[in-house]
Write a protein that holds these residues in place. Structure first.
Motif: not given
Length: 571
Positions: A58-69, A84-97
């Motif tokens: 829920i507090a993850f960044s949308d920025d690619r560099n932020g996720l990598r960091g 990571v539990q799906l359902g709150r921020r990501y319903t089906k899959k988590i970001p590819q970065p």
């Protein structure tokens, strides 16, 4: 031992949420020390290593560099994975970065379906970890108790090492500071060892601390001794199933605890044992006694002997057993055996031979000598026997010399020698025959040692003849029944009347039925001997002029001497 990430994902607390591993499959063996639930992006600064982080994103960044960091931050902090539990921020899959960053760092990344609350999952997983830690603590206490009892109970180092190998299910080696093997234990010594290059391999494993693990080889090692006074190193090799990949050895924590307890027991044992060379003697004695007791295979014996610097494969072997006569002082047996061992060690060193030398029991010392496959083995044995006799100092000899009566102090050293054998598999045979010969010579009396005026320097089993055979069979009920059948009536008569007819009969038979010689040997007049022989014939109902009858009676009397011997009984 903490549960691994693989164990966590297979547990009931999490398996119902259908965990999917998206990266770091090769890191699932990592132990999990604790589980945290947090969506903080800077959680890494609160971690101490080997923690699993549960997050909703829920507090993850949308920025690619932020996720990598974020992933980089967790990996550098020593976290063992991110779930990571799906359902709150990501319903089906988590970001590819996020997935790509995890794969670049070989960092385990797992997703869960929203089948349960994070707090319940974290509580169940931490309970699982606590149970595992409690189990480790109980195992550590049990190991401490076992090794403490062994050390205080006087167990020799070989027993401690074998116990450690059994508890850890690993091959364990105790080596000295020169990287020479002192003793070892394990169920699969061939796979675990290549003795030809053990010193080289061992020198290549150097640890900065007294207790630790070599990351390249997977070896666990602990110094043995007190700080500043170390005298050995205890090494535990990786189990065969993980030796090819030391990183897979997830049991190292529990095995490290066992190794530390074993090293402490050996150090305590060393404090109790103060005699010079006692450790080496313990090791040699354990190998010889196990060989005689059939509790070690030929292959294991060859490997252990080679580790001790005594090659037996491809050599001619001969067993020797040293003991004092049965008339020795029981209170001095420990000192006597130690003297026998020291004489044997000095003789072997003087003649530049190789031999396993140690105590067999409270009265005897044994040697398994490895000779050259060529040359006169018999001559070497004779020289060794002579040298041992020269170096051995019987108790009381010094006192006799001071009184200038050395002739009154007989040499009570008895040496039994087995046959020369050409195969390692026959080592037990030659040592067993040597032990039998020494025992018979000690207990069966002068007749068993021959009629020569000069006592033999050593004894072999084939020289013992009938007297030796009867001594070996002295506990057989059939031999005892034979004695009772042949001379039982005469023994009963002597008991009731206070006579010594059995002595007169023995003298008559020993002198080849020569009555004149028998009377002289028994210190009787000839008429007195004649009267006693006539009385013996009436009591037993036999004819003493019959050769077969006399032979049977002589065998019975010799068997009686063997049965009355105070030699220790087997069992």
């Amino acid at each position: 031992m903490f549960p691994t990430l693989k164990d966590i994902l297979a547990s009931d607390a999490i398996c119902y949420s259908a965990p999917a591993v998206l990266s770091g499959e090769d890191q699932l063996h990592r132990p999990v020390r604790w589980v945290h639930t947090s969506d903080l992006l800077d959680i890494g600064k609160l971690l101490r290593g080997n923690e699993l982080v549960l997050a909703t994103g829920i507090a993850f960044s949308d920025d690619r560099n932020g996720l990598r960091g974020y992933v980089q931050h967790l990996a550098e902090a020593g976290a063992c994975g991110l779930v990571v539990q799906l359902g709150r921020r990501y319903t089906k899959k988590i970001p590819q970065p996020l997935i790509e960053a995890a794969r670049q760092n070989s960092f385990p990344l797992v997703t869960l379906l929203p089948a349960g609350r994070f707090t319940d999952i974290a509580e169940a997983l931490n309970a699982m970890i606590c149970a595992s830690r409690l189990k480790n603590l109980e195992a550590a206490v049990a190991a401490h108790r076992t090794f403490e009892e062994m050390a205080l109970g006087g167990a020799d180092p070989a027993k401690i090492v074998r116990q450690l190998a059994a508890m850890s299910q690993s091959c364990v080696v105790l080596e000295n500071l020169a990287h020479q093997v002192i003793t070892l234990g394990g169920t699969d010594l061939e796979q675990a060892f290549a003795f030809n290059d053990w010193e080289e391999r061992s020198r290549g494993v150097r640890l900065a601390s007294r207790l630790g693990r070599d990351q390249e080889t997977g070896w666990l090692a602990a110094m043995v001794g007190t700080r500043g006074h170390d005298w050995a190193r205890l090494v535990m090799l990786p189990r065969p199933c993980v030796e090819g990949d030391p990183a897979e050895d997830t049991d190292s924590h529990a095995r490290m605890i066992l190794l530390e307890r074993g090293a402490a027991a050996l150090a305590l044992n060393k404090l109790v044992t103060t005699t010079d060379g006692a450790l080496q003697r313990h090791t040699h004695s354990a190998l010889l006694t196990r060989l005689l007791a059939h509790s070690i295979t030929t292959q294991e014996m060859v490997l252990q002997a080679s580790a001790l610097g005594i090659p037996v494969e491809g050599r001619r072997l001969v067993g020797m057993v040293l003991r004092r006569s049965k008339d020795g002082d029981p209170q001095a047996s420990d000192t006597e055996v130690r003297g026998l061992i020291e004489a044997a060690e000095s003789a072997v060193l003087r003649l530049r031979l190789k031999a396993i030398i140690g105590r067999l029991d409270e009265r005897t010392a044994g040697l398994l000598v490895a000779l050259s496959p060529t040359g006169s083995g018999g001559a070497v044995v004779e020289e060794l026997v002579t040298t041992v006799r020269q170096l051995h100092q019987p108790m009381g000899e010094g006192l006799a010399r001071r009184r200038e009566k050395p002739a009154q102090v007989p040499d009570q050293l008895i040496i039994g020698v087995g046959p020369l054998v050409d195969r390692a598999m026959d080592a037990r045979h030659t040592l067993t025959e040597a032990a039998m010969a020494a025992e018979i010579a000690a207990y069966a009396g002068p007749v068993a040692q021959g009629h020569d005026r000069m006592a033999p320097t050593h004894h072999r089993l084939h020289d013992m003849r009938l007297r030796g055979l009867l001594h070996l069979l002295r506990d057989d009920p059939r031999l005892q029944a034979y004695v009772e059948h042949e001379i039982g009536l005469l023994l009963n008569y002597d008991t009731r009347h206070g006579t010594h007819l059995i002595t007169a009969l023995a003298a008559y038979l020993d002198q080849g039925r020569n009555k004149t010689a028998a009377a002289e040997a028994a210190q009787l007049s000839r008429p007195s001997l004649y009267e006693r022989l006539a009385r013996i014939e009436r009591i037993l109902g036999v004819d003493l002029t019959n050769r077969q009858t006399c032979l049977s009676l002589q065998v019975a009397i010799q068997a009686l001497h063997a049965i009355r011997s105070d030699a220790p009984r087997s069992g």
